[in-house]
Each structure stands twice: as structure tokens, then as C-alpha cells.
Design an enzyme around this catalytic site. Structure first.
Site, mmCIF file in Angstrom:
data_model
loop_
_atom_site.group_PDB
_atom_site.id
_atom_site.type_symbol
_atom_site.label_atom_id
_atom_site.label_comp_id
_atom_site.label_asym_id
_atom_site.label_seq_id
_atom_site.Cartn_x
_atom_site.Cartn_y
_atom_site.Cartn_z
ATOM 1 N N VAL A 145 24.559 93.520 60.451
ATOM 2 C CA VAL A 145 24.610 92.580 59.333
ATOM 3 C C VAL A 145 24.773 93.382 58.047
ATOM 4 C CG1 VAL A 145 23.391 90.731 58.111
ATOM 5 C CG2 VAL A 145 23.035 91.024 60.566
ATOM 6 N N ALA A 148 26.870 95.828 57.169
ATOM 7 C CA ALA A 148 27.194 97.262 57.310
ATOM 8 C C ALA A 148 25.994 98.134 56.918
ATOM 9 C CB ALA A 148 28.441 97.599 56.520
ATOM 10 N N GLY A 150 42.253 96.613 57.168
ATOM 11 C CA GLY A 150 41.076 96.848 58.002
ATOM 12 C C GLY A 150 39.853 96.029 57.612
ATOM 13 N N GLU A 204 38.470 91.895 61.814
ATOM 14 C CA GLU A 204 38.500 92.360 63.207
ATOM 15 C C GLU A 204 39.981 92.376 63.613
ATOM 16 O OE1 GLU A 204 35.726 92.744 65.379
ATOM 17 O OE2 GLU A 204 34.324 92.361 63.744
ATOM 18 N N ASP A 231 31.856 85.345 63.505
ATOM 19 C CA ASP A 231 31.204 86.609 63.165
ATOM 20 C C ASP A 231 30.013 86.384 62.222
ATOM 21 O OD1 ASP A 231 31.230 89.422 63.552
ATOM 22 O OD2 ASP A 231 31.730 89.569 61.411
ATOM 23 N N LYS A 269 25.839 86.859 62.673
ATOM 24 C CA LYS A 269 24.964 87.595 61.748
ATOM 25 C C LYS A 269 23.746 86.759 61.353
ATOM 26 C CE LYS A 269 28.703 90.419 60.002
ATOM 27 N NZ LYS A 269 29.680 90.632 58.932
ATOM 28 N N GLY A 275 33.433 98.410 55.603
ATOM 29 C CA GLY A 275 34.075 99.693 55.313
ATOM 30 C C GLY A 275 33.468 100.784 56.174
#
Ligand code: ADP
Ligand code: ASP
Ligand code: MG
Length: 811
Positions: A607, A609, A662, A665, A676, A680, A795
Site C-alpha cells: 500500500v 509503495a 510504467g 500494471e 488494485d 489495498k 515508482g
């Protein structure tokens, strides 16, 4: 006068013998020296092997004999340039040995008495060669056969010394000796009737101590292949350090419990005359080594060393008929003594229901038979059960005289072993508290020694061993970060992070040596074919302390492997969301295993990053707070999309760009369908204490049915073009109302939902930029003003740093 003993490695090569000569010669300039030498390293084993083969009528004993013959002849030749007298002497010794082996072969028998005759050739020959080597260099040295000095009782292979006669012999001989250097073979002695006997394997140390004590010399020096007695066996524990000072009693405990560097009986004669023993390294003579003496030698650490004995068996005698009956132990130990079984460790519960004894594995069956014969009557009445024998065990022992005045040592010892999944079969602590011993599985010895050493000797420096699966973009960044932070972590956090395993979808690599992080790509490319199950088996087999499995894949089979890692006390750090957001039952089981096996399961990057969202939530809960509401924007991809999608623009283009850069997904539907984000919020809900499944999250899609029913990714993009008007309307309506589109996740009153919302300028979500995430925690302690975590939520760099934080949190 000093006594110097040189061990098997010290006399194990021509080069080393030259070092021995230099060390002795230097000392001989100031005082007389008695030099006790071992057989050349490995020769005693070969002699015994040749004898065993010959007794079994196996002609290959001749090959072993030849090996011994060639080795000693080559040494003699090299050290004396083939001096004829020396070569003839060695030839004669070897021919006696040959005769003896032939005799054993013929009679098909090898008694202890003959074993001693045979083993003695190692020292008889080495002492002859070494004396000749001194003489060849023009240094006067005289050979003396120790068998004429050291007299023992009539037992063989480990005879007892008759000190009165022995001391008299030694004193008399040295009183008359005019030479400065006397060379003597260690290990060998003779019985009162003149038969060759020996002092037990490793006994050359003992020979030197006997001579030193008889002559009451100033010091005894044991020269070997390591720079002293170490805090643990340096061959198994790389971080072990030489102990500068140690008391006789501590040294005795350490050597009794397996520190092979000193043969245990050696200490007794030295202690009786208070002669200090120095352990020195022939290969590094200038290093300080260890001094064994009367003092306790405090270095501030109550533990002096950790040692271990391998090949131990545990025998358990138990039964209802043992309780309160006196004399059981007496009979037990008497029968073991009659069978010459050495008992290394004893534990008895105060209930007296069972007695557990540790013996060498080789003695186990003999001991079991003897005990069962002794207690046959009780066995027949079922008052005592048959003896249980467990093998493949080892004993590890912590040793230190000042342990008695420190509390908590055994607690620390056992919790360290427990944390590392080392199962303890039995424990013993002497009343003197010089030693705490534990019986563990042989396979755990290295891990146990290293983790105990880390705790007791390395200032709590902790080694963490990583096994990483999925080294793509994020994985590579993680490796980079670990590599550049290595020194900082060592200096500031006392952490030594090593990577021992790597895998991508093609190849894998698991090794006991840390992988060089400057060249990991090449090393991995040369690894074997990747396989999830084999990777796990290799990690488990390596059995390293503080092992961590790091999952940077999005792969379901990998997530399904966590249970087995946790069950082996291997921590799991996952970037992969499949486990934490999978079935409630699986998630709950992982949490349970993590607690049971003391192996953390961390998934902060699931969750936001690198943002500390789960950690914050867990800390709130752990400190007694309760969550009332969570509101969050948790999708970096959807933020990117809706921040860049303006009225009049193309939704298709924006999603395309997000994919290319990027932010989504590989299949953008996972992000755009809200699945997604739902995963989370599901994870946050579970961490708040709710039991929910993914299906329980209310998901109101903003995509059209046409988009959601697309068959594959290219088709999905086509449908985005087809339904451009739908998206234009969404953004135009919001803009007209002065609002912005944000994809919001919410947990309120036990219900979780996700969906697109138009938020006004008064919302904390309104100004969220780029791929930022934000989470608002409303709790009992933060009822109106929520606790907010905000920052970049996607990222490679931040995700890698989130993983790195999870790893550091394991400390
Ligand atoms: P030598 O042949 O010189 O008598 P040994 O092989 O008998 O030598 O003893 C030295 C070995 O003891 C070392 O090489 C080391 O592997 C082992 N050893 C085990 N425990 C310890 C310890 N605590 N400190 C030093 N050495 C140890
Ligand atoms: N050579 C004997 C042995 O290997 C004695 C010794 O080296 O101390 O056991
Ligand atoms: Mg030795």
C-alpha cells in the site's frame, strides 16, 4: 627452560617445519627448550585406517601404508638433502610399520594394544625427521623417545599417567641433559611393562604439559594453526576472535566441550604447578595468541567462548517406577562406567520421572544395551520403559567464569536459539555456572554458533541474510540501495545485510557466501534454472540465521510459498500483494505462522509503495488506538491518469502514456477497474482488525461495461477510444462544478468501498499531484484532525526503499 609443542599442521609441510626451526632456534638463544612434536597432520588417521583395513583382510591397507611411507620419506629427503643415516633410520621405521601391518593382516585382529603400537609410528617418525632437520641446519638438537619418560597404566589408546615415575624420569633426564634443544614425540608413552601406550587423540598437548609440570618451567607454549583459543571455532564462525586471557577453568570447559585447539587433560598438570599456557600460531608467530592462567581474565564479557561437540546421542530413561526410588542413578552410572561410556551431559527433571544423558554417538548402542540389561527386571514389570536413543545431535556450550554474577544469560541464549528456530532437546547448567549447555540437532550447529556469537561477542551486531525473488526494476534498485548503504548500516545500526540468494524468472542462485552486489547480474546469469520450489528448498537447507525471503514478483505461486518459509522461521518481506490481499484465511494463517515461528511477515509496499502506511496503522493499533475511518487515494496510476486527463483531451492517450511510463500494471485494467485499490483498502481493513474478503469491498466502476468486458489489453485500449464520450462527460461535469476527479478508497464503520469521486477545493485530495498517495486515519485518538501520511506512492526507487525499510525493521 620452556616447553614448546608443535601440532600436526605446524609440522605438516617442509615449509612449516622450517618455521618451527626458526621459532625454536630463536628461543634457544636464551634458554633451554623441550620441543614436543605431533605426527605430521593426518598421519595418525592414516595409520589407524591402514590398521583397520589390514584387520579386515583388505589389501588396500598397502596403499595407505604407501601414502604414509612416501610422505615421511619425502619430508626426510627434503629436510636433510637425503642424508644417508637419516634415510636409513626412516627406512627402518617404515619397515617395522610394514611388518606390523602385515602381522595385523595375518592375524585378522586389531587389539587396543596393537592400535597404540601402530599409532606411535606417527610421532616416532616425525620426531626423528625433525631432529634431523635441526641438525642439518647446524643446530644442535637431541632426540629423546618420550616412551622412556612417560609411564602409564596398562590401558591402551587413552592411558592414565603414573605421575610419580614419570616425573622422576623427566627430572632425571633433563637434569643430566647438556643439550639446549631436546626433541620429543608427543602422544606416545609406555606402560610399566614396557609396552607402547598412547595418551588419547590430540594427546601431544598433554605430553608437553606433563613435561612442563615435572620440570616446573616458566611457561608452556602450544603452537598450532590458529592464533589462540578463539571465542568459537574459527572454522565455523568467521567473526570469532582470539581470547587474550582465559582462566584454566574456562579453558578446560571450552576444550571439554569441543574446542579442539587444546586437548582437555593438558590443563591439569599446568594448573597444578600454576604454569601459564600460551596458544600461538606457527604460521603467524608475532600474533599475541592466548594466555591461559590462574586469573579469571575479565574482558568485560561474562562469556569467554562458545564451543560444541558433534556426534552426540541422547539417551532417555524414563518410567513411572523411577519416581522416588533411590539408587536408580547410581546403577545407571555404574553400568555406564563399567562399559567405559563417557557421559557428557546429564539432566533430570525434579519429578524424577526421567533421566536424560548425552553420550558420544559411537557409544550409544553399547550404552542402551548395557542399561537395558541392568534394568531388565524393571523393564519386564514395565516400571521403566525401553531406553530412547536420539542421534545426529550436538552439544553447544557457553563458557565463562563470571557468568554466575550475571543474570539473564541463559534467557538470552535460549531466546536467541528459539528465534532462529533451533530446537533445544535438553539443557544443563552446572551449579558452578561456568557452563550452560544445550543439546541441539547437528544440522543447526553452525547457525546456533553464529547467532550466539553475534549476540554475545559482536556487540549485538546482527547479520540479516536475504534471499530475493524477482530482481527486475524494483529488485535491482533494492540491491543498489543495499550496496550503497552497507557501511552506514554497519556503523550506525549494527546491521550486516548480506544477499545470499537471487532469482528472476530465468535463473537462480543460492549460496553460503554473500553475493557480490557489484556483480550480481553476472553471478545470477550463471546460476541454475529458476525454480520456485528448489529455491525455497535451498534456502531452507542453507539454514542461516535471520533469513529473509523477499518477494518482488506479482506471481501467485511465489506468494503461496510463504507458509513454508515462515514455518522454517524465515521472515517474509513481500512487495507482491497476492498473499495479504488474497483469501482472508490464507492471510490470517500467515499471520499466525509468523507469530508461532517468530518470523516477521512484512508487506509495507503493498500500500503506497515506500510510504509508512501499514507501519503507522500497526503502531496505532499496537499502542491501543482504534480506527474509526480511513479515507485514501491509493493509486499512483489512477492519480496520474486523472491529473493528466483534462476536458477536451483523450482518455485513451493518457492511459497509453501512463502505461508507457510504467505507472500502471502491464494490464492497465487492474488499475482502472479499481481492483488494485480495492486490494489495498482490503489490506488496511484487515490490518485494522476486520475480517474481509475482496468481494466485500464495494467497487463502483467508472469504466463502461464495454471496457470491462474487453478480451485483452489491445482490445481494452480500443474500447477506450470507442467510449471517449463517456470519459469526456466525467471530466467535463467535474470541471463545470469546480471539482476534480479522484479515485478514493474508504473504510467507514467496518465497510470498505472504492470509486471515482469529484472532490471540491475543500478536500485534502483536491491538490494531490502526480502519482502521490494520501491516507487519512481517523481514530479514537485522532477523531477530527486525521493522522495523514502523504507522498509519492509509486515508482521503482520508493518501492525499493519501502522494501528496504521492511528489511531494516526486522532488526
Ligand atoms: P594441532 O594439530 O596443532 O594440535 P588441532 O587441529 O588439534 O591442532 O587444533 C587446532 C584447531 O582447533 C583449529 O584449527 C580449529 O579448527 C579448532 N578449534 C575448535 N575450536 C576452537 C577454538 N575455540 N579456538 C581455536 N581453535 C578451535
Ligand atoms: N598425532 C596424534 C593425533 O593425531 C596426537 C596429536 O596430534 O596431538 O591424535
Ligand atoms: Mg591438537
Amino acid at each position: 627452560m620452556r616447553v614448546l609443542k608443535f601440532g600436526g599442521t605446524s609440522v605438516g609441510s617442509v615449509k612449516n617445519i622450517e618455521k618451527v626451526i626458526a621459532i625454536v632456534n630463536k628461543q634457544a638463544a636464551s634458554h633451554p627448550v623441550a620441543v614436543v612434536v605431533s605426527a605430521v597432520g593426518g598421519i595418525t588417521d592414516l595409520l589407524l585406517k591402514a590398521g583397520t583395513l589390514a584387520a579386515q583382510k583388505d589389501e588396500t591397507y598397502k596403499d595407505v601404508f604407501l601414502e604414509i611411507h612416501q610422505k615421511y620419506t619425502a619430508f626426510a629427503k627434503a629436510l636433510t638433502e637425503g642424508d644417508a643415516i637419516v634415510m636409513a633410520d626412516i627406512g627402518a621405521l617404515m619397515s617395522h610399520l610394514d611388518d606390523l601391518l602385515k602381522g595385523i593382516f595375518l592375524i585378522n585382529e586389531l587389539s587396543p594394544k596393537t592400535l597404540d603400537k601402530l599409532a606411535a609410528f606417527g610421532e616416532l617418525t616425525s620426531s626423528r625427521i625433525i631432529t634431523a632437520a635441526f641438525n642439518h641446519q647446524g643446530i644442535e638438537a637431541t632426540l629423546k623417545d618420550s616412551r622412556q619418560l612417560i609411564i602409564t597404566d596398562g590401558t591402551h589408546t587413552k592411558a592414565s599417567v603414573l605421575y610419580d615415575r614419570t616425573n622422576e624420569n623427566i627430572k632425571e633426564f633433563f637434569a643430566k641433559a647438556s643439550q639446549n634443544i631436546t626433541i620429543l614425540g608427543g602422544f606416545i608413552a609406555s606402560t610399566a611393562t614396557g609396552e607402547t601406550s598412547t595418551l588419547g587423540r590430540g594427546g601431544s598437548d598433554f605430553t608437553a604439559a606433563i613435561i612442563a609440570a615435572a620440570l616446573e618451567v616458566d611457561q608452556l607454549e602450544i603452537w598450532t594453526d590458529v592464533s589462540g583459543m578463539f571465542s568459537a571455532n574459527p572454522k565455523l564462525v568467521k567473526q570469532a576472535k582470539p581470547i587474550r586471557d582465559i582462566s584454566y577453568h574456562e579453558a578446560m570447559e571450552l576444550s571439554h566441550f569441543g574446542a579442539k585447539v587444546l586437548y582437555p587433560p593438558t590443563i591439569v598438570p599446568a594448573l597444578s604447578k600454576n604454569i601459564p599456557i600460551y596458544i600461538k600460531n606457527t604460521m603467524a608467530p608475532d600474533e599475541a595468541g592466548t594466555r591461559i592462567g590462574e586469573q579469571e581474565g575479565s574482558n568485560g564479557n561474562p562469556i569467554k567462548g562458545i564451543s560444541h561437540i558433534s556426534d552426540v546421542a541422547l539417551l532417555t530413561l524414563e518410567g513411572a517406577g523411577m519416581v522416588g526410588i533411590s539408587g536408580i542413578s547410581k546403577r545407571l552410572f555404574e553400568v555406564l562406567s563399567l562399559q567405559q561410556v563417557n557421559v557428557i551431559l546429564i539432566t533430570q527433571a525434579s519429578s524424577e520421572h526421567s533421566i536424560c544423558i548425552g553420550v558420544m554417538e559411537a557409544d550409544a548402542l553399547r550404552a542402551k544395551t548395557a542399561i537395558e540389561t541392568e534394568f531388565a527386571y524393571e523393564l519386564s514389570l514395565r516400571k521403566i520403559d525401553p531406553v530412547i536413543v536420539e542421534t545426529s545431535l550436538a552439544i553447544i556450550a557457553l563458557v565463562g567464569e563470571s557468568m554466575k554474577s550475571h543474570q539473564g544469560i541463559s534467557g538470552k541464549m535460549f531466546s536467541t536459539l528459539g528465534k532462529n528456530n533451533v530446537n533445544i532437546r535438553a539443557i544443563a547448567q552446572g551449579a558452578s555456572e561456568k557452563n550452560i549447555s544445550a543439546v541441539i540437532a547437528e544440522k543447526d550447529v553452525k547457525k546456533a554458533l553464529n547467532s550466539l556469537h553475534e549476540v554475545f561477542f559482536e556487540g549485538n551486531r546482527k547479520q540479516i541474510n536475504l534471499f530475493i525473488t524477482g530482481v527486475g526494476n524494483v529488485g535491482a534498485k533494492l540491491l543498489d540501495q543495499i550496496n550503497s548503504q552497507k557501511k552506514y548500516l554497519k556503523d550506525h545500526l549494527n546491521l550486516n545485510i548480506r544477499v545470499l540468494g537471487l532469482s528472476n524468472s530465468r535463473t537462480m542462485l543460492v549460496s553460503e557466501q554473500a553475493i557480490d552486489l557489484d556483480n550480481w547480474e553476472e553471478a545470477l546469469a550463471q546460476g541454475e534454472k529458476a525454480d520456485i520450489v528448489r529455491f525455497r528448498e535451498n534456502v531452507i537447507a542453507l539454514n542461516q540465521r535471520n533469513s529473509v525471503f523477499v518477494d518482488i514478483t506479482a506471481n501467485e505461486p511465489v506468494a503461496m510459498a510463504y507458509e513454508e518459509y515462515l514455518r522454517n522461521s524465515i521472515a517474509v518481506v513481500a512487495c507482491n500483494k497476492i498473499a495479504a490481499a488474497g483469501k482472508q484465511e490464507y492471510y490470517a494463517n500467515l499471520k499466525r505462522l509468523s507469530r508461532k515461528y517468530n518470523a516477521p511477515f512484512k508487506f509495507e509496499t503493498n500500500v503506497g509503495a515506500g510510504l509508512p502506511i501499514i507501519d503507522t496503522l500497526q503502531n496505532l493499533i499496537a499502542s491501543g488506538d482504534s480506527i474509526t475511518k480511513v479515507q485514501a487515494v491509493l493509486s499512483g496510476s489512477l492519480n496520474f491518469v486523472f491529473n493528466n486527463f483534462k476536458s477536451g483531451g483523450s482518455f485513451y492517450d493518457v492511459v497509453q502514456q501512463a502505461k508507457e511510463e510504467g505507472y500502471t500494471e502491464p494490464d492497465p485494467r487492474i488499475d482502472l477497474s479499481g481492483v488494485d485499490v480495492a486490494r489495498k483498502i482490503l489490506i488496511l481493513a484487515r490490518e485494522s482488525g476486520l475480517e474481509l474478503e475482496l468481494e466485500d469491498i464495494v467497487n463502483t466502476p467508472f469504466l463502461t461495461a464495454n471496457n470491462l468486458e474487453s478480451t485483452d489489453v489491445p482490445h481494452f485500449f480500443e474500447t477506450l477510444k470507442e467510449d471517449a464520450a463517456h470519459f469526456e462527460k466525467l471530466v467535463a461535469d467535474a470541471t463545470a462544478a469546480g471539482k476534480r476527479l479522484k479515485y478514493v478508497a474508504q473504510l467507514d464503520n467496518g465497510k470498505a468501498s472504492v470509486g471515482l469521486q469529484s472532490v471540491g477545493a475543500d478536500s485534502p485530495f483536491y491538490n494531490l499531484e502526480g502519482s502521490d498517495n494520501i491516507v487519512l486515519f481517523y481514530t479514537a485518538r485522532y477523531p477530527e484532525q486525521p493522522l495523514i501520511v502523504k507522498g509519492a506512492g509509486a515508482g521503482g526507487d520508493v518501492t525499493a526503499s519501502g522494501l528496504f525499510s521492511d528489511i531494516i525493521r526486522l532488526r
